[in-house]
Write a protein that holds these residues in place. Sequence first.
Motif, PDB file in Angstrom:
ATOM      1  N   PHE A  69     -20.650  44.725   3.737  1.00 49.02           N
ATOM      2  CA  PHE A  69     -20.635  43.508   4.553  1.00 49.02           C
ATOM      3  C   PHE A  69     -22.048  42.957   4.751  1.00 49.02           C
ATOM      4  CE2 PHE A  69     -21.363  42.024   8.965  1.00 49.02           C
ATOM      5  CZ  PHE A  69     -20.715  40.799   8.891  1.00 49.02           C
ATOM      6  N   LEU A  70     -22.981  43.817   5.118  1.00 43.70           N
ATOM      7  CA  LEU A  70     -24.356  43.382   5.353  1.00 43.70           C
ATOM      8  C   LEU A  70     -25.012  42.866   4.079  1.00 43.70           C
ATOM      9  CD1 LEU A  70     -25.641  46.188   7.765  1.00 43.70           C
ATOM     10  CD2 LEU A  70     -25.041  43.838   8.355  1.00 43.70           C
ATOM     11  N   SER A  71     -24.682  43.494   2.947  1.00 44.47           N
ATOM     12  CA  SER A  71     -25.234  43.049   1.665  1.00 44.47           C
ATOM     13  C   SER A  71     -24.761  41.634   1.329  1.00 44.47           C
ATOM     14  CB  SER A  71     -24.819  44.021   0.554  1.00 44.47           C
ATOM     15  OG  SER A  71     -25.233  43.551  -0.702  1.00 44.47           O
ATOM     16  N   LYS A  72     -23.461  41.380   1.482  1.00 48.68           N
ATOM     17  CA  LYS A  72     -22.918  40.049   1.179  1.00 48.68           C
ATOM     18  C   LYS A  72     -23.393  39.005   2.199  1.00 48.68           C
ATOM     19  CE  LYS A  72     -18.897  41.766  -1.313  1.00 48.68           C
ATOM     20  NZ  LYS A  72     -17.429  41.950  -1.353  1.00 48.68           N
ATOM     21  N   LEU A  73     -23.521  39.426   3.450  1.00 47.26           N
ATOM     22  CA  LEU A  73     -24.033  38.522   4.486  1.00 47.26           C
ATOM     23  C   LEU A  73     -25.470  38.137   4.176  1.00 47.26           C
ATOM     24  CD1 LEU A  73     -23.791  37.085   7.228  1.00 47.26           C
ATOM     25  CD2 LEU A  73     -24.479  39.243   8.309  1.00 47.26           C
ATOM     26  N   GLY A  74     -26.274  39.121   3.781  1.00 44.40           N
ATOM     27  CA  GLY A  74     -27.673  38.855   3.448  1.00 44.40           C
ATOM     28  C   GLY A  74     -27.813  37.895   2.278  1.00 44.40           C
ATOM     29  N   MET A  75     -26.987  38.070   1.245  1.00 43.48           N
ATOM     30  CA  MET A  75     -27.051  37.178   0.082  1.00 43.48           C
ATOM     31  C   MET A  75     -26.639  35.760   0.448  1.00 43.48           C
ATOM     32  SD  MET A  75     -25.784  39.449  -3.217  1.00 43.48           S
ATOM     33  CE  MET A  75     -24.252  40.011  -2.474  1.00 43.48           C
ATOM     34  N   SER A  76     -25.604  35.625   1.296  1.00 46.11           N
ATOM     35  CA  SER A  76     -25.152  34.291   1.713  1.00 46.11           C
ATOM     36  C   SER A  76     -26.202  33.587   2.567  1.00 46.11           C
ATOM     37  CB  SER A  76     -23.837  34.402   2.499  1.00 46.11           C
ATOM     38  OG  SER A  76     -22.799  34.889   1.687  1.00 46.11           O
ATOM     39  N   LEU A  77     -26.820  34.335   3.491  1.00 50.51           N
ATOM     40  CA  LEU A  77     -27.869  33.761   4.334  1.00 50.51           C
ATOM     41  C   LEU A  77     -29.079  33.360   3.500  1.00 50.51           C
ATOM     42  CD1 LEU A  77     -27.785  36.112   7.460  1.00 50.51           C
ATOM     43  CD2 LEU A  77     -27.071  33.718   7.353  1.00 50.51           C
ATOM     44  N   GLN A  78     -29.426  34.183   2.515  1.00 48.17           N
ATOM     45  CA  GLN A  78     -30.559  33.861   1.654  1.00 48.17           C
ATOM     46  C   GLN A  78     -30.279  32.597   0.853  1.00 48.17           C
ATOM     47  OE1 GLN A  78     -33.735  35.804   1.266  1.00 48.17           O
ATOM     48  NE2 GLN A  78     -34.043  33.682   0.648  1.00 48.17           N
ATOM     49  N   SER A  79     -29.055  32.468   0.340  1.00 50.72           N
ATOM     50  CA  SER A  79     -28.684  31.258  -0.404  1.00 50.72           C
ATOM     51  C   SER A  79     -28.762  30.033   0.489  1.00 50.72           C
ATOM     52  CB  SER A  79     -27.261  31.400  -0.959  1.00 50.72           C
ATOM     53  OG  SER A  79     -27.182  32.472  -1.867  1.00 50.72           O
ATOM     54  N   TYR A  80     -28.309  30.188   1.731  1.00 50.36           N
ATOM     55  CA  TYR A  80     -28.347  29.063   2.677  1.00 50.36           C
ATOM     56  C   TYR A  80     -29.775  28.612   2.937  1.00 50.36           C
ATOM     57  CZ  TYR A  80     -28.431  26.710   7.191  1.00 50.36           C
ATOM     58  OH  TYR A  80     -28.681  25.824   8.198  1.00 50.36           O
ATOM     59  N   VAL A  81     -30.663  29.553   3.251  1.00 49.49           N
ATOM     60  CA  VAL A  81     -32.059  29.211   3.538  1.00 49.49           C
ATOM     61  C   VAL A  81     -32.719  28.604   2.304  1.00 49.49           C
ATOM     62  CG1 VAL A  81     -34.337  30.163   4.089  1.00 49.49           C
ATOM     63  CG2 VAL A  81     -32.350  30.875   5.398  1.00 49.49           C
ATOM     64  N   ASP A  82     -32.442  29.158   1.127  1.00 44.04           N
ATOM     65  CA  ASP A  82     -33.023  28.629  -0.111  1.00 44.04           C
ATOM     66  C   ASP A  82     -32.661  27.168  -0.304  1.00 44.04           C
ATOM     67  OD1 ASP A  82     -33.929  31.179  -0.479  1.00 44.04           O
ATOM     68  OD2 ASP A  82     -32.605  31.657  -2.163  1.00 44.04           O
ATOM     69  N   VAL A  83     -31.362  26.849  -0.174  1.00 45.26           N
ATOM     70  CA  VAL A  83     -30.906  25.488  -0.460  1.00 45.26           C
ATOM     71  C   VAL A  83     -31.340  24.510   0.626  1.00 45.26           C
ATOM     72  CG1 VAL A  83     -28.622  25.664   0.634  1.00 45.26           C
ATOM     73  CG2 VAL A  83     -28.940  24.139  -1.307  1.00 45.26           C
ATOM     74  N   VAL A  84     -31.343  24.955   1.903  1.00 50.31           N
ATOM     75  CA  VAL A  84     -31.777  24.086   2.995  1.00 50.31           C
ATOM     76  C   VAL A  84     -33.276  23.799   2.875  1.00 50.31           C
ATOM     77  CG1 VAL A  84     -32.203  24.035   5.494  1.00 50.31           C
ATOM     78  CG2 VAL A  84     -29.957  24.639   4.643  1.00 50.31           C
ATOM     79  N   LEU A  85     -34.041  24.830   2.539  1.00 45.91           N
ATOM     80  CA  LEU A  85     -35.480  24.663   2.386  1.00 45.91           C
ATOM     81  C   LEU A  85     -35.790  23.716   1.228  1.00 45.91           C
ATOM     82  CD1 LEU A  85     -38.282  25.629   3.408  1.00 45.91           C
ATOM     83  CD2 LEU A  85     -38.168  27.430   1.683  1.00 45.91           C
ATOM     84  N   LEU A  86     -35.120  23.910   0.098  1.00 48.47           N
ATOM     85  CA  LEU A  86     -35.333  23.025  -1.048  1.00 48.47           C
ATOM     86  C   LEU A  86     -34.900  21.590  -0.739  1.00 48.47           C
ATOM     87  CD1 LEU A  86     -34.170  25.338  -3.985  1.00 48.47           C
ATOM     88  CD2 LEU A  86     -36.490  24.548  -3.541  1.00 48.47           C
ATOM     89  N   GLY A  87     -33.766  21.452  -0.040  1.00 46.75           N
ATOM     90  CA  GLY A  87     -33.302  20.127   0.349  1.00 46.75           C
ATOM     91  C   GLY A  87     -34.275  19.427   1.278  1.00 46.75           C
ATOM     92  N   GLY A  88     -34.805  20.178   2.267  1.00 45.93           N
ATOM     93  CA  GLY A  88     -35.791  19.617   3.183  1.00 45.93           C
ATOM     94  C   GLY A  88     -37.060  19.189   2.473  1.00 45.93           C
ATOM     95  N   LEU A  89     -37.495  20.002   1.516  1.00 41.18           N
ATOM     96  CA  LEU A  89     -38.703  19.662   0.748  1.00 41.18           C
ATOM     97  C   LEU A  89     -38.481  18.416  -0.111  1.00 41.18           C
ATOM     98  CD1 LEU A  89     -39.890  23.223  -0.366  1.00 41.18           C
ATOM     99  CD2 LEU A  89     -41.068  21.684   1.218  1.00 41.18           C
ATOM    100  N   ILE A  90     -37.298  18.321  -0.719  1.00 41.26           N
ATOM    101  CA  ILE A  90     -36.984  17.147  -1.548  1.00 41.26           C
ATOM    102  C   ILE A  90     -37.014  15.878  -0.708  1.00 41.26           C
ATOM    103  CG2 ILE A  90     -35.129  16.002  -2.832  1.00 41.26           C
ATOM    104  CD1 ILE A  90     -34.294  18.827  -3.824  1.00 41.26           C
ATOM    105  N   VAL A  91     -36.369  15.927   0.466  1.00 41.35           N
ATOM    106  CA  VAL A  91     -36.335  14.756   1.345  1.00 41.35           C
ATOM    107  C   VAL A  91     -37.730  14.445   1.883  1.00 41.35           C
ATOM    108  CG1 VAL A  91     -35.447  13.839   3.528  1.00 41.35           C
ATOM    109  CG2 VAL A  91     -33.920  15.099   1.987  1.00 41.35           C
ATOM    110  N   GLY A  92     -38.465  15.488   2.316  1.00 41.53           N
ATOM    111  CA  GLY A  92     -39.799  15.281   2.855  1.00 41.53           C
ATOM    112  C   GLY A  92     -40.750  14.649   1.848  1.00 41.53           C
TER     113      GLY A  92
END
Length: 338
Positions: free
Chosen positions: A187-210
């Motif tokens: 559970f923790l492994s899958k949660l960690g991968m999902s959270l990492q994917s979320y931060v990656d895409v949000v960070l990239l999206g924020g950088l693109i918009v900025g």
Amino acid sequence: MKLSIRQQALLIVLLYAAIFFVAFTLSKTLLYVFVFSLISILVVNFIYKNMMRLRIPHPISVTAALIIYFGVLIYAFVRIIPLVVNQIGSFYEFMKNILDSKYWENYLADNPELSKVIGNLADWASPRITELFNNFLLEFAKKLPGIGVVIFYSVLFTIYVTIYTKWTTKSLPGLFPKRVRPLVEDFLSKLGMSLQSYVDVVLLGGLIVGLSFYFLFSIFLPEYTVLLSFWGFITNLIPIVGVVIEWIPILIVTLGLGLKNFIVVNLIVAAVHFGAFLFFIFIMKHKANINPVLMLIFIFLVGLVYGLVGTFFAVPVAIFFVTLWNEFIKTELDETRI
């Protein structure tokens, strides 16, 4: 009725989650430290993973990731944030001047009905913007003494958890009884991968918009380029809702650019957000198996309980419960025979 191993694991995970949520409700400082530390750790891990893909040795990758991340933060606090703070006051006055002067009446002379609608919206928005601006300054002044504490402990947690990542990930299952640890580890492994994917895409999206805003407003509003770029980056860290919050001041200030420039700027802003939104939804649907409606519900509910900062970690909370559902409840239901 004896509980299955999966049911026992679910109850213990929920117990720990409840303890955290109660602690966050009682102490906002604890909440801020947790959220900022979690985001920092995942961003550093994003840098670290990409350096490891280049076959850079582990010790060098960890050190370089920490230096890059904190180097960017220091640069932001020294160069970017002071500029943003200096521009806020004049930007507010600029918005007020546009609303009070009713620039749009000149180029909507042939469409008095539309002009009247915009005028009514401006009359409604003007006092609320003043109230929001004053409340923002008041809240910022109140929380300023605690910002140093949040930054200090967040930096410490980020450094130590990053350096001792393997020890931390191996130690977490130790908080659970031995009989449920294999399920919890998965559970923790899958949660960690999902959270990492979320931060990656949000960070990239924020950088693109900025970055898009930086080039766009360097042409149309050069005196507020840094402020609007920073605003675009920060608000895009809040999925879905952040776009609405971000667009309101842009719509107001671009009213003073003339009808043609107003349309051009807002069409470009719409195109940038449409691309970033599709990118976000595609990645989150495949990586975290979470849909936009569920994200919107959690943003509303968590924001209602924890305020503005809650909107920043609402989607990670949603990811937690979706992963919990998929790993424990859904699996249990699928295995239950009637």
